[in-house]
Design a protein around this motif. Structure first.
Motif, PDB file in Angstrom:
ATOM      1  N   SER A 350      16.409  36.131  22.811  1.00 37.21           N
ATOM      2  CA  SER A 350      16.881  34.973  23.576  1.00 37.21           C
ATOM      3  C   SER A 350      15.785  33.919  23.730  1.00 37.21           C
ATOM      4  CB  SER A 350      17.404  35.427  24.943  1.00 37.21           C
ATOM      5  OG  SER A 350      16.460  36.283  25.557  1.00 37.21           O
ATOM      6  N   ARG A 351      14.536  34.230  23.293  1.00 40.19           N
ATOM      7  CA  ARG A 351      13.508  33.197  23.322  1.00 40.19           C
ATOM      8  C   ARG A 351      13.884  32.060  22.367  1.00 40.19           C
ATOM      9  NH1 ARG A 351      11.542  29.426  23.019  1.00 40.19           N
ATOM     10  NH2 ARG A 351       9.461  28.618  23.375  1.00 40.19           N
ATOM     11  N   THR A 352      14.514  32.379  21.237  1.00 41.64           N
ATOM     12  CA  THR A 352      15.029  31.311  20.367  1.00 41.64           C
ATOM     13  C   THR A 352      16.554  31.396  20.343  1.00 41.64           C
ATOM     14  OG1 THR A 352      14.670  32.555  18.293  1.00 41.64           O
ATOM     15  CG2 THR A 352      12.908  31.078  19.012  1.00 41.64           C
ATOM     16  N   ASP A 353      17.172  31.753  19.223  1.00 41.42           N
ATOM     17  CA  ASP A 353      18.642  31.686  19.198  1.00 41.42           C
ATOM     18  C   ASP A 353      19.324  33.047  19.285  1.00 41.42           C
ATOM     19  OD1 ASP A 353      17.760  32.407  16.699  1.00 41.42           O
ATOM     20  OD2 ASP A 353      19.172  31.153  15.595  1.00 41.42           O
ATOM     21  N   GLY A 354      18.605  34.078  19.725  1.00 40.02           N
ATOM     22  CA  GLY A 354      19.237  35.381  19.911  1.00 40.02           C
ATOM     23  C   GLY A 354      19.935  35.448  21.257  1.00 40.02           C
ATOM     24  N   ARG A 355      20.730  36.507  21.458  1.00 42.71           N
ATOM     25  CA  ARG A 355      21.464  36.634  22.718  1.00 42.71           C
ATOM     26  C   ARG A 355      20.785  37.583  23.699  1.00 42.71           C
ATOM     27  NH1 ARG A 355      26.440  36.515  19.949  1.00 42.71           N
ATOM     28  NH2 ARG A 355      26.738  38.747  20.126  1.00 42.71           N
ATOM     29  N   ASN A 356      19.958  38.505  23.185  1.00 37.34           N
ATOM     30  CA  ASN A 356      19.375  39.518  24.056  1.00 37.34           C
ATOM     31  C   ASN A 356      17.872  39.336  24.234  1.00 37.34           C
ATOM     32  OD1 ASN A 356      21.885  41.074  22.604  1.00 37.34           O
ATOM     33  ND2 ASN A 356      21.618  41.645  24.739  1.00 37.34           N
ATOM     34  N   THR A 357      17.364  39.910  25.316  1.00 40.90           N
ATOM     35  CA  THR A 357      15.939  39.789  25.613  1.00 40.90           C
ATOM     36  C   THR A 357      15.132  40.747  24.739  1.00 40.90           C
ATOM     37  OG1 THR A 357      16.066  41.540  27.247  1.00 40.90           O
ATOM     38  CG2 THR A 357      16.463  39.278  28.031  1.00 40.90           C
ATOM     39  N   LEU A 358      13.817  40.538  24.770  1.00 42.26           N
ATOM     40  CA  LEU A 358      12.905  41.450  24.068  1.00 42.26           C
ATOM     41  C   LEU A 358      13.156  42.892  24.473  1.00 42.26           C
ATOM     42  CD1 LEU A 358       9.409  39.698  24.300  1.00 42.26           C
ATOM     43  CD2 LEU A 358      10.590  40.420  22.210  1.00 42.26           C
ATOM     44  N   LEU A 359      13.250  43.099  25.771  1.00 43.46           N
ATOM     45  CA  LEU A 359      13.413  44.456  26.287  1.00 43.46           C
ATOM     46  C   LEU A 359      14.715  45.081  25.784  1.00 43.46           C
ATOM     47  CD1 LEU A 359      12.331  46.705  28.141  1.00 43.46           C
ATOM     48  CD2 LEU A 359      13.592  45.626  30.027  1.00 43.46           C
ATOM     49  N   GLU A 360      15.792  44.295  25.856  1.00 44.69           N
ATOM     50  CA  GLU A 360      17.092  44.822  25.412  1.00 44.69           C
ATOM     51  C   GLU A 360      17.067  45.151  23.916  1.00 44.69           C
ATOM     52  OE1 GLU A 360      19.895  42.405  28.629  1.00 44.69           O
ATOM     53  OE2 GLU A 360      19.367  41.458  26.725  1.00 44.69           O
ATOM     54  N   MET A 361      16.433  44.284  23.148  1.00 42.84           N
ATOM     55  CA  MET A 361      16.364  44.530  21.700  1.00 42.84           C
ATOM     56  C   MET A 361      15.536  45.783  21.413  1.00 42.84           C
ATOM     57  SD  MET A 361      18.215  42.266  20.107  1.00 42.84           S
ATOM     58  CE  MET A 361      17.678  41.985  18.407  1.00 42.84           C
ATOM     59  N   ALA A 362      14.432  45.930  22.155  1.00 40.61           N
ATOM     60  CA  ALA A 362      13.566  47.091  21.942  1.00 40.61           C
ATOM     61  C   ALA A 362      14.322  48.382  22.234  1.00 40.61           C
ATOM     62  CB  ALA A 362      12.333  46.985  22.839  1.00 40.61           C
ATOM     63  N   GLU A 363      15.031  48.392  23.359  1.00 41.95           N
ATOM     64  CA  GLU A 363      15.749  49.611  23.741  1.00 41.95           C
ATOM     65  C   GLU A 363      16.880  49.930  22.765  1.00 41.95           C
ATOM     66  OE1 GLU A 363      14.848  49.672  28.534  1.00 41.95           O
ATOM     67  OE2 GLU A 363      16.664  48.659  27.806  1.00 41.95           O
ATOM     68  N   ALA A 364      17.559  48.867  22.307  1.00 40.33           N
ATOM     69  CA  ALA A 364      18.666  49.082  21.361  1.00 40.33           C
ATOM     70  C   ALA A 364      18.139  49.638  20.042  1.00 40.33           C
ATOM     71  CB  ALA A 364      19.418  47.777  21.125  1.00 40.33           C
ATOM     72  N   ALA A 365      17.012  49.119  19.578  1.00 38.49           N
ATOM     73  CA  ALA A 365      16.438  49.601  18.307  1.00 38.49           C
ATOM     74  C   ALA A 365      15.981  51.052  18.463  1.00 38.49           C
ATOM     75  CB  ALA A 365      15.279  48.713  17.877  1.00 38.49           C
ATOM     76  N   ARG A 366      15.391  51.357  19.589  1.00 40.24           N
ATOM     77  CA  ARG A 366      14.970  52.736  19.846  1.00 40.24           C
ATOM     78  C   ARG A 366      16.192  53.655  19.850  1.00 40.24           C
ATOM     79  NH1 ARG A 366      13.631  53.542  25.788  1.00 40.24           N
ATOM     80  NH2 ARG A 366      15.892  53.333  25.709  1.00 40.24           N
ATOM     81  N   ASP A 367      17.287  53.207  20.473  1.00 39.40           N
ATOM     82  CA  ASP A 367      18.495  54.034  20.535  1.00 39.40           C
ATOM     83  C   ASP A 367      19.121  54.244  19.161  1.00 39.40           C
ATOM     84  OD1 ASP A 367      18.002  54.151  23.195  1.00 39.40           O
ATOM     85  OD2 ASP A 367      19.581  52.738  23.786  1.00 39.40           O
ATOM     86  N   LEU A 368      18.819  53.357  18.236  1.00 38.18           N
ATOM     87  CA  LEU A 368      19.288  53.564  16.861  1.00 38.18           C
ATOM     88  C   LEU A 368      18.404  54.566  16.114  1.00 38.18           C
ATOM     89  CD1 LEU A 368      20.192  49.918  15.681  1.00 38.18           C
ATOM     90  CD2 LEU A 368      21.779  51.812  16.081  1.00 38.18           C
ATOM     91  N   GLY A 369      17.351  55.012  16.789  1.00 35.89           N
ATOM     92  CA  GLY A 369      16.458  55.982  16.172  1.00 35.89           C
ATOM     93  C   GLY A 369      15.324  55.343  15.384  1.00 35.89           C
TER      94      GLY A 369
END
Ligand SMILES: [Zn+2]
Ligand SMILES: [Zn+2]
Length: 576
Positions: A350-369
């Motif tokens: 969300s710093r540029t044109d994404g919808r989610n924050t750094l934290l949300e992206m990090a957690e989602a990527a971790r949850d994908l393994g």
């Protein structure tokens, strides 16, 4: 070559459509329709009948003229009359046949009276209220036509993206599997081969003896089906609300593998396999592999391939682009799989044109393994998307450090998607690029430069020691934007010389680098980064489509850098 009855039937139906579009004598048109109907009712294979010297004129509805044409189709695989008609009638007019409210007769009237040649013409005519002035059309049908055009544009008019087709394919497969009596179900066709876009869905099934009818009844009742185009015992077709046509064929179990092979295609692949059969005096068709009167294979695809001395060939490779030779010599690539991906190297927040924050992206990527996720937001030139200056980027890097301290089980990499400016310079100074873990350079603007200027520009960007990955190299958007005019062979060669990694961007409408160039890159030893370019946590899940494109490009785990553990992956990036 084998011609199934359905194909002969379709050819006659097409002839009838085209004659009607031309405004030909209705009796002639009807004769072809009748022939199509008679052929679809045949229990035997027409081809067999013809080759066995049978007399087709003994069947009601088939005269001497038609019998001769059937013979022509069986012998040559095509019908000259049909090809000639196709050449005479504008292809755009055929597109209008996709509008369920329009038969050939009405299309002919629209063409003759209103000069309608394309879907766009038709839309204009409807909106101007001109269509309802014609005989046989009313205000109501005008409205319906307009709705259908809307659907066609999304679907049939252009082939649908495979990612848009996938939910239907999955739902239908499950729905059919749940029907009583059904044994096997598979989606064949270009969908199974993983093509970027899909024209229609071909589904095959086997079922218990006597269950065919109820399976077909269930199929045409599928909740998303809008129209039933055909409803038979072994083949039915429906059109879904999205405009997508779906064909279901029920085949005998002993022919399932042969039919799956036949209907998966591609045509070129099948022809090459059939040729191998001919070398051994075998005949291969959708019913099986035949040695004289004996069916020697057909239950599974493996059997079909084995009968002609081939190892199983993955559907994504079946384009007759060297896969047959590879299978003969047992040097098939071990194609990459989704679970081999250890991280994603292109993501926006969300710093540029994404919808989610750094934290949300990090957690989602971790949850994908995943082990790592590169944060690659936009640089300043992409102002529309909130692109960052050097100062912004330094602040962003600090926030990435902070999230890395906060979240366990995943490493965020500090990256950038740095715009390649018009002249090929990079959008941010080296002083900040050197402090990043990873730099992707991409073309976003000036897509219409001449081929010469475009090549010069991209090569110049690649000359920078900070350009480690070239993002979405052709900048194409499937169905909406042509690729930039550039010589990809030159780019691949330049990537090899400089140690630049090429991206295969997995966004459903990008799939860029396209598969044929992935293959070329891998052959030259150029590495690929398989990235989602996600702008949300949902976007991270789109890796699968990229893996399919990679498989079509013959890529293996070794060709793709983000199949490696973090340290190894970073070591594969160009030193600066
Ligand atoms: Zn981009
Ligand atoms: Zn991007």
């Amino acid at each position: 070559m084998t011609i199934p009855n359905t194909e002969i039937r379709d050819m006659f139906d097409q002839v009838a459509d085209l004659l009607e579009l031309k405004g030909e004598n209705p009796f002639r048109v009807r004769a072809y329709r009748e022939a199509a109907r008679v052929i679809s009712g045949f229990s035997e294979q027409v081809e067999k009948l013809v080759k066995g010297g049978g007399d087709l004129t003994a069947y009601r509805g088939i005269g001497k003229d038609l019998a001769g044409k059937i013979q022509e189709i069986v012998e040559t695989g095509s019908l000259k009359q049909l090809e000639e008609l196709k050449a005479q009638i504008p292809e755009s007019l055929l597109e209008l046949l996709q509008i369920p409210e329009l038969g050939p007769k009405k299309i002919a009237a629209l063409h003759k009276e209103l000069g309608v040649k394309t879907l766009a013409d038709l839309k204009q005519a409807v909106e101007a209220g001109r269509v309802s002035t014609l005989k046989g059309f009313g205000k109501k049908s005008e409205q319906k036509i307009l709705e259908s055009i809307g659907r066609t544009k999304k679907a049939g008019g252009k082939r649908m993206l495979i990612s848009d087709v996938e939910p239907y394919a999955t739902a239908l497969e499950q729905y059919l599997k749940d029907q009583p009596g059904v044994k096997q179900v598979a989606v064949a066709g270009s969908y199974r081969r993983g093509k970027e876009t899909i024209g229609d869905l071909d589904i095959l099934a086997t079922c218990g003896e006597g269950d065919e009818e109820q399976v077909m009844d269930a199929f045409v009742r599928f909740e998303d089906a809008r129209d039933t185009i055909a409803h038979g015992k072994t083949k039915s077709s429906v059109r879904l609300r999205s405009g997508l046509q779906v064909d279901l064929r029920i085949v005998p179990e002993e022919s399932y593998g042969a039919a799956l092979h036949y209907f998966t295609g591609s045509k070129a692949h099948n022809i090459a396999v059939r040729k191998l059969g001919i070398d051994r005096k075998y005949k291969i068709n959708e019913y099986g592999v035949h040695d004289g009167e004996n069916r020697i294979a057909g239950r599974t695809e493996e059997d079909v391939y084995a009968a002609v001395g081939l190892a199983f060939i993955e559907p994504e490779l079946r384009e007759n682009m060297g896969e047959i030779e590879a299978a003969q010599e047992n040097r098939q690539p071990g194609l990459i799989t989704l679970n081999e991906i250890r991280g994603d190297l292109h993501a926006h927040t969300s710093r540029t044109d994404g919808r989610n924050t750094l934290l949300e992206m990090a957690e989602a990527a971790r949850d994908l393994g995943y082990e790592y996720l590169a944060i690659t937001d936009h640089s300043q030139k992409v102002a529309m998307a909130g692109g960052m200056t050097e100062k912004d980027l330094r602040e962003h890097m600090q926030r990435i450090d902070a999230v890395n301290e906060q979240v366990e089980g995943i490493t965020l990499l500090k990256g950038i998607e740095c715009d390649i400016l018009a002249e090929g310079t990079l959008d941010l100074p080296d002083t900040v690029l050197k402090d990043l873990d990873l730099v992707i350079c991409s073309v976003h603007y000036y897509q219409r430069l001449s081929r010469e200027d475009q090549i010069k520009r991209v090569l110049r960007a690649m000359d920078s020691p900070y350009c480690q990955i070239l993002g979405h190299p052709t900048a194409r958007l499937i169905n909406t934007r042509e690729p930039i005019d550039i010589d990809l062979e030159k780019i691949i060669e330049a990537a090899r010389e400089r140690g630049v990694v090429l991206e295969l961007n997995a966004q459903p409408d990008r799939l860029d680098l396209p598969h044929n160039y992935c293959k070329m890159a891998a052959e030259l030893g150029v590495k690929i980064a398989l990235n989602t370019d996600s702008h949300s946590i949902e976007g991270l899940k789109r890796m699968k489509g990229g893996v399919t494109e990679a498989r079509r490009g013959w890529l293996t785990k070794a060709d793709v850098i983000n199949t490696r553990p973090l340290g190894d992956m970073l070591a594969m990036l160009r030193k600066r």
